[in-house]
Enzyme design. Structure first.
Site, mmCIF file in Angstrom:
data_model
loop_
_atom_site.group_PDB
_atom_site.id
_atom_site.type_symbol
_atom_site.label_atom_id
_atom_site.label_comp_id
_atom_site.label_asym_id
_atom_site.label_seq_id
_atom_site.Cartn_x
_atom_site.Cartn_y
_atom_site.Cartn_z
ATOM 1 N N SER A 1 2.925 -22.350 6.810
ATOM 2 C CA SER A 1 1.365 -22.270 7.106
ATOM 3 C C SER A 1 0.414 -23.226 6.204
ATOM 4 C CB SER A 1 0.972 -20.981 6.924
ATOM 5 O OG SER A 1 1.479 -20.570 5.404
ATOM 6 N N HIS B 1 -3.933 -18.982 0.849
ATOM 7 C CA HIS B 1 -3.924 -20.350 1.684
ATOM 8 C C HIS B 1 -5.079 -21.208 1.335
ATOM 9 C CE1 HIS B 1 -0.907 -18.084 3.638
ATOM 10 N NE2 HIS B 1 -0.221 -19.253 4.088
#
Length: 269
Positions: free
Chosen positions: A44, A251
């Protein structure tokens, strides 16, 4: 004032050469990249989770034009660009589903991998929901996995990349530290938990860097690029816990991709 003719001739010649370099050098550089192939692999952090604007065609992989591989490709215009990085990917997923575009003509490969194998998502869940001692214990468990099991899994991936694309420059990119220690934000975590999590990120990066170097690959650290932009820094390039979109937690934001990952990869590529 009289003109020195030999000097004027030399100057004119130099200017003509410089102009030729501008006119024809650019064309040669473009031609040199005419068959340049770039393949972006990984999890990711490479697909761009957290940056938004996801390509609907990528499904659960959540690839985005805001991720560093797409940004690099847009800036450098390689003839071929294959973007197979996928959210949630582990080493086995790279081996089974991402290596198809690699071949003897591939010139450049980027990859972030290892964080999911090491269980970082579970580490963060444990640390957010449970006690400091439980958090630290889970971090230590992850470090044990990084010592005992992860190196072999990384070797499998790196061997497969080299086998399929033996002439490629391979850039293995690390993970950022999540927290600015002694920061001012409220995260629900103790300072001890933040420190343990940062230490685990460093531990993971050290192991990945060692395996990359042993395979002749380039390891690119993003820790420096994210310094001053961690969670609790006041200028974060990382999402903290997002209960409305839990998958984006921890993230990089779009700014983290463009300001953190992209320049690090560009310098290494």
């Amino acid at each position: 004032m009289s003109l020195n003719m030999p000097r004027l001739a030399a100057l004119t010649s130099s200017l003509l050469l410089a102009a030729s370099a501008v006119l024809f050098g650019a064309g040669q550089a473009s031609a040199a990249r005419a068959d340049f192939g770039y393949v972006a692999l990984g999890d990711s952090y490479s697909s761009g989770v957290g940056a938004g604007n996801y390509d609907s065609g990528s499904g659960d992989c959540k690839r985005t034009s805001r991720a560093y591989p797409a940004l690099w490709a847009a800036a450098h215009s390689p003839q071929s660009f294959s973007f197979t990085a996928c959210s949630g990917a582990r080493t086995g997923d790279v081996l089974s589903g991402q290596l198809g575009p690699l071949n003897s003509g591939t010139d450049l490969v980027s990859i972030t991998i290892g964080g999911n194998d090491a269980g970082f998502s579970d580490v963060m869940t444990t640390c957010v929901l449970q006690s400091e001692s439980t958090c630290v214990g889970r971090v230590n468990q992850t470090k044990g996995y990084v010592d005992s099991t992860l190196p072999g899994k990384l070797d499998q991936v790196y061997n497969a990349i080299h086998s399929r694309a033996p002439g490629a420059r391979v850039v293995v990119i690390g993970y950022p530290r999540f927290y600015k220690l002694n920061g001012t934000c409220v995260t629900g975590l103790t300072e001890g938990e933040r420190s343990a999590i940062n230490g685990a990120a460093d531990y993971l990066n050290t192991a990945i860097a060692k395996r990359a170097a042993d395979h002749g690959f380039t390891f690119a650290s993003v820790a420096g690029a994210f310094t001053g932009h961690e969670i609790c820094s006041g200028s974060a390039w990382l999402h903290s816990v997002n209960w409305l979109n839990i998958g984006e937690s921890y993230h990089p934001t779009a700014a983290g991709q463009s300001g953190g990952y992209l320049p690090v990869f560009t310098n290494a590529a």
